[in-house]
Design a protein around this motif. Structure first.
Motif, PDB file in Angstrom:
ATOM      1  N   GLY A 160       0.794  -1.229   0.000  1.00 37.00           N
ATOM      2  CA  GLY A 160       0.000   0.000   0.000  1.00 37.00           C
ATOM      3  C   GLY A 160       0.817   1.265   0.000  1.00 37.00           C
ATOM      4  N   GLY A 161       2.052   1.197  -0.475  1.00 41.68           N
ATOM      5  CA  GLY A 161       2.917   2.375  -0.494  1.00 41.68           C
ATOM      6  C   GLY A 161       2.704   3.287  -1.682  1.00 41.68           C
ATOM      7  N   GLY A 162       1.843   2.880  -2.599  1.00 43.16           N
ATOM      8  CA  GLY A 162       1.500   3.730  -3.726  1.00 43.16           C
ATOM      9  C   GLY A 162       2.594   3.873  -4.760  1.00 43.16           C
ATOM     10  N   HIS A 163       2.428   4.907  -5.590  1.00 49.04           N
ATOM     11  CA  HIS A 163       3.331   5.113  -6.724  1.00 49.04           C
ATOM     12  C   HIS A 163       4.760   5.379  -6.267  1.00 49.04           C
ATOM     13  N   GLU A 164       4.918   6.094  -5.163  1.00 50.93           N
ATOM     14  CA  GLU A 164       6.266   6.408  -4.680  1.00 50.93           C
ATOM     15  C   GLU A 164       7.053   5.137  -4.396  1.00 50.93           C
ATOM     16  N   ALA A 165       6.413   4.184  -3.719  1.00 47.78           N
ATOM     17  CA  ALA A 165       7.082   2.918  -3.412  1.00 47.78           C
ATOM     18  C   ALA A 165       7.306   2.095  -4.684  1.00 47.78           C
ATOM     19  N   GLU A 166       6.331   2.103  -5.595  1.00 52.09           N
ATOM     20  CA  GLU A 166       6.488   1.377  -6.860  1.00 52.09           C
ATOM     21  C   GLU A 166       7.706   1.888  -7.618  1.00 52.09           C
ATOM     22  N   GLU A 167       7.821   3.191  -7.705  1.00 54.43           N
ATOM     23  CA  GLU A 167       8.941   3.796  -8.428  1.00 54.43           C
ATOM     24  C   GLU A 167      10.268   3.481  -7.743  1.00 54.43           C
ATOM     25  N   PHE A 168      10.273   3.548  -6.430  1.00 51.07           N
ATOM     26  CA  PHE A 168      11.495   3.247  -5.664  1.00 51.07           C
ATOM     27  C   PHE A 168      11.939   1.810  -5.895  1.00 51.07           C
ATOM     28  N   LEU A 169      11.020   0.867  -5.775  1.00 53.55           N
ATOM     29  CA  LEU A 169      11.359  -0.545  -5.903  1.00 53.55           C
ATOM     30  C   LEU A 169      11.770  -0.912  -7.326  1.00 53.55           C
ATOM     31  N   SER A 170      11.276  -0.173  -8.304  1.00 54.23           N
ATOM     32  CA  SER A 170      11.614  -0.468  -9.697  1.00 54.23           C
ATOM     33  C   SER A 170      13.079  -0.216 -10.010  1.00 54.23           C
ATOM     34  N   ASN A 171      13.774   0.452  -9.115  1.00 56.29           N
ATOM     35  CA  ASN A 171      15.194   0.722  -9.313  1.00 56.29           C
ATOM     36  C   ASN A 171      16.078  -0.474  -8.978  1.00 56.29           C
ATOM     37  N   ILE A 206      14.294  -8.657  -8.361  1.00 54.20           N
ATOM     38  CA  ILE A 206      13.185  -8.856  -7.430  1.00 54.20           C
ATOM     39  C   ILE A 206      11.859  -8.876  -8.190  1.00 54.20           C
ATOM     40  N   LYS A 207      10.907  -9.638  -7.660  1.00 53.83           N
ATOM     41  CA  LYS A 207       9.540  -9.645  -8.184  1.00 53.83           C
ATOM     42  C   LYS A 207       8.702  -8.776  -7.264  1.00 53.83           C
ATOM     43  N   ILE A 208       8.046  -7.765  -7.814  1.00 48.55           N
ATOM     44  CA  ILE A 208       7.300  -6.802  -7.007  1.00 48.55           C
ATOM     45  C   ILE A 208       5.804  -7.067  -7.109  1.00 48.55           C
ATOM     46  N   ILE A 209       5.159  -7.129  -5.956  1.00 48.76           N
ATOM     47  CA  ILE A 209       3.698  -7.250  -5.898  1.00 48.76           C
ATOM     48  C   ILE A 209       3.172  -5.961  -5.274  1.00 48.76           C
ATOM     49  N   ASN A 210       2.338  -5.250  -5.983  1.00 48.59           N
ATOM     50  CA  ASN A 210       1.811  -3.977  -5.502  1.00 48.59           C
ATOM     51  C   ASN A 210       0.396  -4.153  -4.953  1.00 48.59           C
ATOM     52  N   LEU A 211       0.216  -3.797  -3.689  1.00 45.08           N
ATOM     53  CA  LEU A 211      -1.102  -3.834  -3.060  1.00 45.08           C
ATOM     54  C   LEU A 211      -1.652  -2.411  -2.988  1.00 45.08           C
ATOM     55  N   GLU A 212      -2.911  -2.232  -3.318  1.00 43.72           N
ATOM     56  CA  GLU A 212      -3.502  -0.904  -3.343  1.00 43.72           C
ATOM     57  C   GLU A 212      -3.594  -0.292  -1.946  1.00 43.72           C
ATOM     58  N   LYS A 213      -3.952  -1.122  -0.968  1.00 40.60           N
ATOM     59  CA  LYS A 213      -4.108  -0.631   0.401  1.00 40.60           C
ATOM     60  C   LYS A 213      -3.145  -1.349   1.330  1.00 40.60           C
TER      61      LYS A 213
END
Length: 271
Positions: free
Chosen positions: A39-50, A54-61
Motif C-alpha cells: 500500500g505504499g502507492g506510486h512512490e514505493a512502486e517507483e522506488f522498488l523499480s530501481n 526482485i519480483k514486485i507485488i503492488n497492493l492498493e491498500k
C-alpha cells in the motif's frame, strides 16, 4: 533446496538497499525474491523499480506484514521460504548454514537462527541461547522465532493456514505455536546469522500498549493450549504485562508493572 525470499515493504526506503544487498550476497543462491509493496502507492512502486532481481507485488491498500506475507507465500514456486523485513540484515552464510542444518537434521520442517539486535549506535544484544528442538510447552512461554531468521517448508505454512491477519503484534509467535501444535518440528542454528534493527521508525513493538493487546489476543486464541501446562497461563500473563510495562512510560508503566507483580504472586515459580 529451492528457496524463495519474501520481504514486506511499507515505508522502508531508508534501509531497503542494505537489506537487499545482504540477500544478494548470500553464499547460497535463492530462486526468487518477492517484495510486497504494502500500500505504499506510486512512490514505493517507483522506488522498488530501481532494484534488479526482485519480483514486485503492488497492493492498493496497506494490509500489514501478515497479509503481505500470506499473499506472497501463495505465489511462491519453491519448496522452501525465508522471510526478511525491509530493514534487517542477513549475514552472508545465513542460508547456507540453514540448508546444511536441514540436510543433516531431516526431522525438522523449519529452522531459525540466532539474532543480533542493533541500532544506529551499533549492536545492542545477541540471542543464541534458544532450544535446539523447540517444544510447544516452551513456545507458548515466549516468542523464540523471529520471521527474518526463519527457513520453512511452504507446505507447513499451507497446513497451518499461514499467518493470522487478525493479530497485529504477536502473529509470528502465534504462527510458531500453530506449527508445533500441528506436529511440525522447528530446529535452531545457534549462531547470530541475522541482524534485527531496533529504531523508532514505526516499529510496532516500540508501543507497550500494542504489545500487550497483541499478547492478550494471542493468549485468548491459544488458551486451549496454555491450560494444558501447569503455571503456563500466569507465566505468560506476567511476562506480557512486564514486557509492556518496559515499553511504556509514566503512570501507564507503573500500572502495568504493578499488575505483573500481582500476577506473579499466584505462581510459586515467580515469587
Amino acid at each position: 533446496m529451492n528457496i524463495s525470499v519474501i520481504i514486506p515493504f511499507f515505508n522502508g526506503f531508508d534501509f531497503f538497499a542494505e537489506t537487499l544487498l545482504s540477500i544478494a550476497r548470500q553464499t547460497y543462491n535463492v530462486q526468487q525474491i518477492i517484495v510486497i509493496n504494502d500500500g505504499g502507492g506510486h512512490e514505493a512502486e517507483e522506488f522498488l523499480s530501481n532494484f534488479n532481481g526482485i519480483k514486485i507485488i503492488n497492493l492498493e491498500k496497506n494490509q500489514g506484514p501478515s497479509a503481505a506475507r500470506n499473499i506472497a507465500i501463495k505465489l511462491v514456486t519453491s519448496e522452501w521460504i525465508a522471510f526478511c523485513d525491509a530493514d534487517d540484515i542477513w549475514q552472508p552464510s545465513k542460508l547456507e548454514q540453514q540448508v546444511k542444518f536441514m540436510s543433516e537434521n531431516t526431522i525438522f520442517s523449519a529452522c531459525h537462527t540466532g539474532v543480533t539486535t542493533f541500532n544506529q549506535e551499533g549492536d545492542i544484544a545477541t540471542f543464541i541461547d534458544k532450544p535446539y528442538d523447540l517444544q510447544l510447552s516452551e513456545a507458548i512461554e515466549i516468542s523464540y522465532v523471529t520471521p527474518p531468521s526463519l527457513l520453512i517448508k511452504k507446505s507447513a505454512l499451507e497446513q497451518v493456514n499461514y499467518f493470522d491477519t487478525q493479530l497485529k503484534c504477536s502473529e509470528d509467535h502465534d504462527l510458531t505455536i500453530r506449527i508445533l501444535e500441528q506436529g511440525y518440528k522447528i530446529g535452531f542454528v545457534n549462531q547470530p546469522l541475522i541482524k534485527v534493527r531496533r529504531m523508532n521508525h514505526g516499529n510496532i513493538t516500540s508501543n507497550g500498549r500494542n504489545i500487550l493487546k497483541g499478547n492478550l489476543q494471542l493468549f485468548k486464541k491459544n488458551y486451549h493450549i496454555y491450560k494444558r501446562y501447569d503455571g503456563a497461563r500466569t507465566l505468560f500473563l506476567y511476562r506480557a504485562f512486564m514486557t509492556a510495562g518496559g515499553k511504556s512510560q509514566g503512570l501507564e508503566r507503573k500500572i502495568l508493572f504493578t499488575i505483573g507483580k500481582v500476577i506473579s504472586l499466584t505462581n510459586p515459580h515467580l515469587r
